[in-house]
Design a protein around this motif. Structure first.
Motif, short mmCIF file in Angstrom:
data_model
loop_
_atom_site.label_atom_id
_atom_site.label_comp_id
_atom_site.label_asym_id
_atom_site.label_seq_id
_atom_site.Cartn_x
_atom_site.Cartn_y
_atom_site.Cartn_z
N ILE A 266 0.83 -1.21 0.00
CA ILE A 266 0.00 0.00 0.00
C ILE A 266 0.86 1.26 0.00
N ASP A 267 1.90 1.29 0.84
CA ASP A 267 2.76 2.47 0.89
C ASP A 267 3.48 2.69 -0.43
N ASP A 268 3.99 1.60 -1.01
CA ASP A 268 4.69 1.73 -2.29
C ASP A 268 3.73 2.22 -3.38
N PHE A 269 2.50 1.73 -3.35
CA PHE A 269 1.54 2.14 -4.39
C PHE A 269 1.14 3.60 -4.21
N LEU A 270 1.05 4.07 -2.98
CA LEU A 270 0.77 5.48 -2.76
C LEU A 270 1.90 6.35 -3.29
N ARG A 271 3.12 5.89 -3.11
CA ARG A 271 4.26 6.63 -3.67
C ARG A 271 4.20 6.63 -5.20
N PHE A 272 3.78 5.52 -5.77
CA PHE A 272 3.63 5.44 -7.22
C PHE A 272 2.57 6.43 -7.71
N ILE A 273 1.45 6.51 -7.01
CA ILE A 273 0.39 7.44 -7.40
C ILE A 273 0.88 8.88 -7.31
N GLN A 274 1.63 9.19 -6.26
CA GLN A 274 2.14 10.55 -6.12
C GLN A 274 3.11 10.89 -7.24
N GLN A 275 3.94 9.95 -7.63
CA GLN A 275 4.85 10.19 -8.75
C GLN A 275 4.08 10.30 -10.06
N LEU A 276 3.01 9.54 -10.17
CA LEU A 276 2.22 9.54 -11.39
C LEU A 276 1.53 10.88 -11.61
N ARG A 277 1.18 11.57 -10.55
CA ARG A 277 0.45 12.83 -10.67
C ARG A 277 1.20 13.85 -11.52
N ASN A 278 2.53 13.84 -11.47
CA ASN A 278 3.30 14.82 -12.23
C ASN A 278 3.18 14.63 -13.73
N HIS A 279 2.65 13.49 -14.18
CA HIS A 279 2.51 13.23 -15.61
C HIS A 279 1.07 13.40 -16.09
N LEU A 280 0.14 13.75 -15.19
CA LEU A 280 -1.26 13.89 -15.55
C LEU A 280 -1.67 15.36 -15.56
N THR A 281 -2.59 15.70 -16.45
CA THR A 281 -3.12 17.05 -16.48
C THR A 281 -4.15 17.21 -15.38
N VAL A 282 -4.57 18.45 -15.15
CA VAL A 282 -5.54 18.70 -14.10
C VAL A 282 -6.88 18.08 -14.44
N ALA A 283 -7.25 18.06 -15.73
CA ALA A 283 -8.51 17.42 -16.13
C ALA A 283 -8.45 15.91 -15.94
N GLU A 284 -7.31 15.30 -16.27
CA GLU A 284 -7.15 13.85 -16.10
C GLU A 284 -7.20 13.46 -14.63
N GLN A 285 -6.56 14.24 -13.77
CA GLN A 285 -6.60 13.93 -12.34
C GLN A 285 -8.00 14.14 -11.78
N HIS A 286 -8.68 15.18 -12.23
CA HIS A 286 -10.05 15.42 -11.77
C HIS A 286 -10.93 14.21 -12.07
#
Length: 753
Positions: A266-286
């Motif tokens: 779970i902790d590793d996957f949360l870190r993956f999601i946080q790193q992934l956010r930098n590659h997504l636009t605001v509309a995609e994250q929304h």
């Protein structure tokens, strides 16, 4: 057919190898066997080529002739080196054909040659040769690696299944090689090619499962690679989002407990999601996090709030900010999000509510900054406006790839006509305050009607922002914003990802509370003292003379009450004395008729100047009854473990010391190792250096921590008092710490890369 191999490569030897090295290499190669899925004919074919190479090179005359050919073709006429290849003898292992640089093999020996090439790492060559063979099967079967077509009739032949297996394994190894090189999509294509080839033929299910396991582990890396592509690559990025959805579905959400076979906890996957956010636009994250928040998911809700605020602010859509505010109300039942609630209220022009909610926040550093920037103002609005701009600029926008260069300006935001029109239709501060009190169960002060100021006009907020900027034009402070537990991490795990602990807000000073009581901008109501008339009536009533009859009655009543109290007290004392006498007499009679048995055997020897058990040194950092684990303490725990290990595996094998620093599986594992070393009359000498990289501390489990450290270990191995070998390693080790009875111990450890 001819295969680009030479005898030295088959045996894995250099040109100058001695006869002893030749015999040893031949023995090793014969003993080594390929995977168990290969048939006996494939193993025999490989063995035949190895024996053929050994026969030629073990004969001095034939080896001399072969070496001349090898050297003659080792260099081009211009002096550049190239691969030297020999030619298989036509009969009785005669001289190789000097016109060719390959060995000639029969079709039955192809699978053996492909096996050897695969062992040498020539995966692309294996794919090429295997493809040519499978494609030239004269109608018996059709096989195309690109389309992965394999006919069942073709697989019924003797050598064909082994060739298909070899080509598929070459795809597997090539995919892993590309994975290590960071070419994740190419690695996935190679793995899927080999898997589909085997699946269409319905063969080698274990190899298919192995490829599928690698594809599952590869999914997070593929997602990052695909989503990092330019926005113009819509098809590839859509594929990355589909892979992300498949992972979330398997896991049951961002913080779900399902298994996606990626190997990420779970902790590793949360870190993956946080790193992934930098590659997504605001509309995609929304779109992504709003859908995930309905599972429900607290993590997805928090990330959706960030996306809604960012999109609402940059696209001038206050309705999205209001939606984020509603989501924070439900999230506030589990964690302190008052600061975010205050910021949303400010962006909606609800300034009084923003300051009221801000008082409930425990974000000490943010409050200090806001108060400091609001010293010359009757309320906290100037500092809150400045903080909001910096929060958007440094904490929100950098996590959206299309907002990294966006500037946060509250003045421009509130000056927008669309924003002003929407904010005019919002409820007043009185209505929103009641909403927060009911849904979020927070103790707001109920404002009085005559002191309540209505919601500020958006243009007034904009003027306040302008005033805040002009009052401090050289503002350059950076704020330690509150971050969720799943922030500031990367997929190159493990790394430090724990959020800073929340610090309780210091109480307001007397001057601040007085200011708040007289200023309706802070809490919407004046905190007044009791009316003066009530105080005067009380003073007159106390000072009014009492008649003598009333004084006597009062005295008699007091005397009676005093007598009653003493009577009750005397009765209690008498009961206590009677109970002591009875219990003493009963104990004496019991010992007289039923004497207690005397203690047998050796008695415990207890001294007044020494404790009966070992008590840890109070100055040792290992003893930490409360608080989180510091880096200095973690280093001392690891150094204590390494010195204890050196003693347990040393000359005297002091195994009993392990229980003072280890616990759980680590204790049983190292105790067994030490006992085995002592039984085999072996010991070791160590020299260690330690550097702590980071500490991952979970707030909900203060007695547990994960520490990653770099350990340089110089080891000398002795057997029967003779030095056998030495090693010098630099390892990156993960230690699982647990605090037991106020002392930190190591519960588990593993080498990480």
């Amino acid at each position: 057919m001819r295969i680009p191999l030479d005898y030295y490569r088959i045996l894995g030897l250099p040109l100058a190898a001695s006869n002893e090295q030749l015999r040893q290499a031949y023995s090793d190669r014969i003993v080594q066997l390929p995977r168990r899925e290969y048939s006996q004919s494939a193993i025999s074919s490989r063995k035949q080529l190895i024996e053929e190479a050994y026969v030629v090179l073990s004969n001095p005359k034939e080896r001399s002739s072969y070496d001349q050919l090898y050297l003659a073709h080792a260099y081009d006429p211009d002096g550049k080196a190239r691969v030297a290849l020999g030619d298989h003898a036509q009969s009785n292992h005669g001289d190789p054909d000097t016109q060719n640089l390959s060995i000639e093999i029969s079709p039955q020996e192809l699978v053996g040659a492909l096996l050897i090439l695969q062992e040498l790492g020539e995966y692309e060559l294996v794919l090429k040769l295997g493809h040519n063979y499978l494609a030239n099967q004269n109608g018996a079967a059709v096989a195309n690696i690109g389309n992965n077509l394999v006919n069942e009739e073709f697989l019924e032949s003797t050598e064909s299944p082994d060739i298909v297996l070899t080509v598929a394994l070459a795809c597997l190894e090539l995919g892993r090689e590309q994975w290590q090189q960071g070419n994740y999509e190419n690695a996935a294509v190679s793995l899927e090619t080999g898997q589909e080839m085997l699946a269409r033929g319905g063969v080698f299910a274990s190899v298919q499962a192995e490829m599928q396991a690698d594809l599952y582990k590869l999914r997070p890396y593929r997602i990052l690679e695909l989503l990092a592509l330019p926005l113009e690559k819509t098809a590839e990025r859509r594929q990355g989002l589909e892979l992300l959805q498949s992972i979330l579905s398997d896991r049951g959400g961002i913080d779900g407990n399902g298994s996606d076979a990626s190997g990420l906890n779970i902790d590793d996957f949360l870190r993956f999601i946080q790193q992934l956010r930098n590659h997504l636009t605001v509309a995609e994250q929304h779109k992504l996090f709003e859908a995930e928040s309905k599972r429900p998911s607290a993590v997805a809700t928090y990330l959706a709030v960030y996306a809604l605020i960012a999109r609402g602010f940059t696209q001038r859509q206050p309705a999205l900010i209001r939606q984020a505010k509603q989501m924070l109300i439900h999230l506030g039942k589990r964690q302190d999000v008052h600061l975010e609630q205050s910021l949303c209220a400010l962006l909606l022009g609800q300034t009084e509510e923003a300051t009221r909610v801000l008082e409930l926040s425990q974000e000490y550093e943010a409050l200090v900054f806001i108060r400091e920037k609001s010293q010359d103002s009757p309320d906290l609005l100037p500092g809150l406006c400045l903080y909001t701009e910096q929060w958007l600029q440094h904490e929100v926008f950098p996590h959206f790839r299309d907002l990294t260069r966006q500037q946060a300006s509250l003045k421009d935001y509130f000056a927008n006509q669309q924003v002003q029109a929407y904010l005019e239709g919002l409820p007043t501060d009185a209505e929103t305050t009641h909403e927060w009190a009911v849904i979020n169960r927070q103790s707001f002060s109920q404002p009085q009607t005559n002191h309540l100021r209505q919601r500020s006009h958006p243009s007034g907020v904009a003027q306040q922002v302008h005033h805040s900027r002009t009052s401090d034009p050289n503002l350059s402070e950076t704020i330690n914003y509150k971050k969720p537990e799943y922030a500031n991490t990367s997929l190159n795990i493990p790394s430090t990802a724990s959020a800073r602990p929340e610090i309780p807000m210091t109480p307001l000073s007397t001057a601040e509370r007085t200011t708040k009581a007289t200023n309706p901008n802070l809490n919407g109501s004046a905190r007044t003292s009791p009316p003066r008339q009530v105080k005067k009536r009380r003073r007159r009533k106390v000072s009014q003379p009492t008649p003598s009859g009333q004084r006597r009655t009062f005295a008699n009543t007091l005397e009676g009450k005093t007598r009653l109290v003493w009577t009750v007290f005397a009765s209690l004392v008498g009961i206590l004395v009677f109970w002591l006498l009875v219990s003493t007499t009963f104990g004496w009679l019991k010992n007289l008729f039923y004497p207690a048995p005397s203690l047998q055997g050796k008695q415990l020897f207890v001294q007044l100047n020494e404790p009966p058990i070992n008590i840890p040194d109070s100055n040792s950092k290992l003893q930490s009854p409360e608080g989180t684990l510091s880096e200095e303490t973690a280093k001392e725990v690891i150094e204590t473990w390494l010195s204890t290990k050196a003693a347990a595996l040393g000359v005297n094998h002091e195994v009993d010391g392990l229980q003072d620093i280890l616990t759980g599986s680590a204790l049983s594992q190292w105790r067994l190792i030490a006992q085995q070393e002592r039984a085999a009359n072996r010991y070791r000498q160590y020299n260690h250096t330690v550097k702590v990289e980071y500490i991952n501390k979970a707030e909900i489990y203060p007695d547990r921590a994960v520490v990653v450290a770099t350990v340089k270990e110089l080891t000398q191995f002795y057997e029967n008092s003779q030095l056998k070998k030495s090693s010098d390693e630099t390892l990156r080790v993960r230690y699982d710490f647990i605090r037991q009875q106020g002392v930190w111990r190591i519960q588990n450890m593993a080498v990480v890369y």
